[in-house]
Scaffold this motif. Structure first.
Motif, mmCIF file in Angstrom:
data_model
loop_
_atom_site.group_PDB
_atom_site.id
_atom_site.type_symbol
_atom_site.label_atom_id
_atom_site.label_comp_id
_atom_site.label_asym_id
_atom_site.label_seq_id
_atom_site.Cartn_x
_atom_site.Cartn_y
_atom_site.Cartn_z
ATOM 1 N N THR A 112 -17.044 4.140 -5.303
ATOM 2 C CA THR A 112 -15.512 4.723 -5.434
ATOM 3 C C THR A 112 -15.524 6.271 -5.598
ATOM 4 O O THR A 112 -16.178 7.023 -5.323
ATOM 5 N N ILE A 113 -14.062 6.628 -5.667
ATOM 6 C CA ILE A 113 -13.576 8.050 -5.668
ATOM 7 C C ILE A 113 -12.518 8.139 -6.859
ATOM 8 O O ILE A 113 -11.939 7.221 -7.084
ATOM 9 N N THR A 114 -12.783 9.242 -7.523
ATOM 10 C CA THR A 114 -11.785 9.617 -8.561
ATOM 11 C C THR A 114 -11.070 10.589 -7.669
ATOM 12 O O THR A 114 -11.390 11.676 -7.475
ATOM 13 N N PHE A 115 -9.717 10.498 -8.228
ATOM 14 C CA PHE A 115 -8.940 11.636 -7.564
ATOM 15 C C PHE A 115 -7.594 11.958 -8.535
ATOM 16 O O PHE A 115 -7.360 11.114 -9.305
ATOM 17 N N GLN A 116 -7.254 13.245 -8.283
ATOM 18 C CA GLN A 116 -6.167 13.714 -9.405
ATOM 19 C C GLN A 116 -4.894 13.857 -8.342
ATOM 20 O O GLN A 116 -4.882 14.208 -7.233
ATOM 21 N N MET A 117 -3.869 13.463 -8.978
ATOM 22 C CA MET A 117 -2.448 13.746 -8.517
ATOM 23 C C MET A 117 -1.412 14.138 -9.493
ATOM 24 O O MET A 117 -1.632 13.704 -10.816
ATOM 25 N N GLU A 118 -0.319 14.682 -9.121
ATOM 26 C CA GLU A 118 0.507 15.153 -10.018
ATOM 27 C C GLU A 118 1.735 14.000 -9.837
ATOM 28 O O GLU A 118 2.342 13.720 -8.865
ATOM 29 N N ARG A 119 2.047 13.550 -11.297
ATOM 30 C CA ARG A 119 3.061 12.548 -11.152
ATOM 31 C C ARG A 119 3.860 12.889 -12.366
ATOM 32 O O ARG A 119 3.595 13.034 -13.608
ATOM 33 N N LYS A 120 5.224 13.063 -12.156
ATOM 34 C CA LYS A 120 6.285 13.595 -13.419
ATOM 35 C C LYS A 120 5.649 14.746 -14.020
ATOM 36 O O LYS A 120 5.987 15.004 -15.183
ATOM 37 N N LYS A 133 2.824 15.644 -14.502
ATOM 38 C CA LYS A 133 1.534 15.906 -15.391
ATOM 39 C C LYS A 133 0.506 15.339 -14.354
ATOM 40 O O LYS A 133 0.680 14.637 -13.277
ATOM 41 N N VAL A 134 -0.876 15.771 -14.357
ATOM 42 C CA VAL A 134 -1.878 15.582 -13.742
ATOM 43 C C VAL A 134 -2.321 14.185 -14.047
ATOM 44 O O VAL A 134 -2.653 14.202 -15.324
ATOM 45 N N ARG A 135 -2.678 13.358 -13.101
ATOM 46 C CA ARG A 135 -3.024 11.888 -13.369
ATOM 47 C C ARG A 135 -4.422 11.651 -12.451
ATOM 48 O O ARG A 135 -4.390 12.340 -11.595
ATOM 49 N N GLU A 136 -5.209 11.082 -13.259
ATOM 50 C CA GLU A 136 -6.565 10.620 -12.394
ATOM 51 C C GLU A 136 -6.358 9.238 -12.207
ATOM 52 O O GLU A 136 -5.906 8.178 -12.757
ATOM 53 N N LYS A 154 -7.002 20.221 -15.149
ATOM 54 C CA LYS A 154 -7.142 19.329 -16.407
ATOM 55 C C LYS A 154 -6.260 18.350 -16.380
ATOM 56 O O LYS A 154 -5.097 18.433 -16.277
ATOM 57 N N ALA A 155 -6.756 16.841 -16.370
ATOM 58 C CA ALA A 155 -5.852 15.727 -16.329
ATOM 59 C C ALA A 155 -5.245 15.454 -17.901
ATOM 60 O O ALA A 155 -5.856 15.839 -18.776
ATOM 61 N N GLY A 156 -4.278 14.696 -17.942
ATOM 62 C CA GLY A 156 -3.871 13.933 -18.891
ATOM 63 C C GLY A 156 -2.480 14.581 -19.121
ATOM 64 O O GLY A 156 -1.696 15.062 -18.279
ATOM 65 N N GLY A 157 -2.072 14.370 -20.473
ATOM 66 C CA GLY A 157 -0.705 14.675 -21.008
ATOM 67 C C GLY A 157 -0.101 13.629 -21.729
ATOM 68 O O GLY A 157 -0.625 12.436 -21.879
ATOM 69 N N ASP A 158 0.875 13.934 -22.627
ATOM 70 C CA ASP A 158 1.556 12.980 -23.364
ATOM 71 C C ASP A 158 2.436 11.915 -22.571
ATOM 72 O O ASP A 158 3.101 12.358 -21.767
ATOM 73 N N ASP A 159 2.331 10.638 -22.930
ATOM 74 C CA ASP A 159 3.096 9.795 -22.270
ATOM 75 C C ASP A 159 4.198 9.037 -23.525
ATOM 76 O O ASP A 159 3.976 8.949 -24.400
ATOM 77 N N ALA A 219 0.953 -1.262 -0.074
ATOM 78 C CA ALA A 219 -0.056 -0.193 -0.105
ATOM 79 C C ALA A 219 0.798 1.269 0.144
ATOM 80 O O ALA A 219 2.072 1.271 0.417
ATOM 81 N N VAL A 220 0.262 2.405 -0.567
ATOM 82 C CA VAL A 220 1.271 3.610 -0.755
ATOM 83 C C VAL A 220 0.159 4.568 -0.271
ATOM 84 O O VAL A 220 -1.209 4.397 -0.390
ATOM 85 N N GLU A 221 0.775 5.907 0.003
ATOM 86 C CA GLU A 221 -0.288 6.871 0.621
ATOM 87 C C GLU A 221 0.242 7.984 -0.323
ATOM 88 O O GLU A 221 1.413 8.540 -0.262
ATOM 89 N N VAL A 222 -0.848 8.485 -1.022
ATOM 90 C CA VAL A 222 -0.486 9.745 -2.046
ATOM 91 C C VAL A 222 -1.297 11.209 -1.672
ATOM 92 O O VAL A 222 -2.459 10.760 -0.876
ATOM 93 N N GLU A 223 -0.986 11.978 -1.953
ATOM 94 C CA GLU A 223 -1.799 13.240 -1.835
ATOM 95 C C GLU A 223 -2.626 13.597 -3.106
ATOM 96 O O GLU A 223 -1.770 13.575 -4.136
ATOM 97 N N GLY A 224 -3.822 13.832 -3.115
ATOM 98 C CA GLY A 224 -4.592 14.134 -4.288
ATOM 99 C C GLY A 224 -5.646 14.935 -3.963
ATOM 100 O O GLY A 224 -6.211 14.967 -2.722
ATOM 101 N N VAL A 225 -6.310 15.261 -5.076
ATOM 102 C CA VAL A 225 -7.589 16.114 -5.083
ATOM 103 C C VAL A 225 -8.729 15.358 -5.497
ATOM 104 O O VAL A 225 -8.675 14.885 -6.727
ATOM 105 N N ILE A 226 -9.633 15.097 -4.761
ATOM 106 C CA ILE A 226 -10.861 14.302 -5.263
ATOM 107 C C ILE A 226 -11.527 15.021 -6.374
ATOM 108 O O ILE A 226 -11.940 16.200 -6.121
ATOM 109 N N SER A 227 -11.759 14.423 -7.326
ATOM 110 C CA SER A 227 -12.536 15.063 -8.709
ATOM 111 C C SER A 227 -14.066 14.731 -8.652
ATOM 112 O O SER A 227 -14.845 15.138 -9.241
#
Length: 141
Positions: free
Chosen positions: A69-77, A79-82, A136-141, A55-63
């Protein structure tokens, strides 16, 4: 008379031999079928895999908040990911220092989410720490 006695004696010997032969066949343990052994090995591998997930603990904003369920956003590399994570009766939810329920969570709640990524298991804990901003979530991978 002698012939009858001999036949009865011979019949008794054959009958007792048959009982001994049948009895000895029943006493032999049967080896388990190979198909019965294979599922046990598969279960052991599955159990090993599930214990390797941490298990990991991440900080995010619930969207958004769903029924289970919950959908949340977090920033990784950069970029905003959901991410979507399940919530069940065992998920510990805390908001403003008090125990809360899924229906108490709102979009824009900033939270620490404790869950197992890449696993189909509900979140272990959700702790709301304040308000955030949905981006706004997304970004090029």
């Amino acid at each position: 008379m002698r012939l009858v006695t001999l036949r009865l004696f011979a019949g008794a010997i054959v009958a007792s031999f048959g009982l001994v032969a049948c009895g000895s066949m029943e006493e032999k343990p049967k080896a388990p079928a190979p198909a019965a052994v294979a599922p046990a090995k598969a279960e052991a591998k599955t159990a090993t895999k599930s214990t390797n997930v941490k298990a990991v603990e991440v900080e995010g904003v619930i969207s958004s908040v769903g029924q289970r369920t919950i959908t949340f956003q977090m920033e990784r590399k950069g970029k905003v990911r959901e991410e979507v994570v399940g919530v069940d009766d065992k998920t510990k939810i805390e908001k403003r220092g008090n125990a809360a329920k899924l229906k108490d969570l709102e979009a824009t709640d900033k939270a620490l989410i404790n869950y197992e990524p890449n696993a189909y298991t509900p979140a272990l804990a959700i702790k709301v720490t304040g308000k955030g901003e949905i981006k706004k979530a997304g970004g090029d991978d």
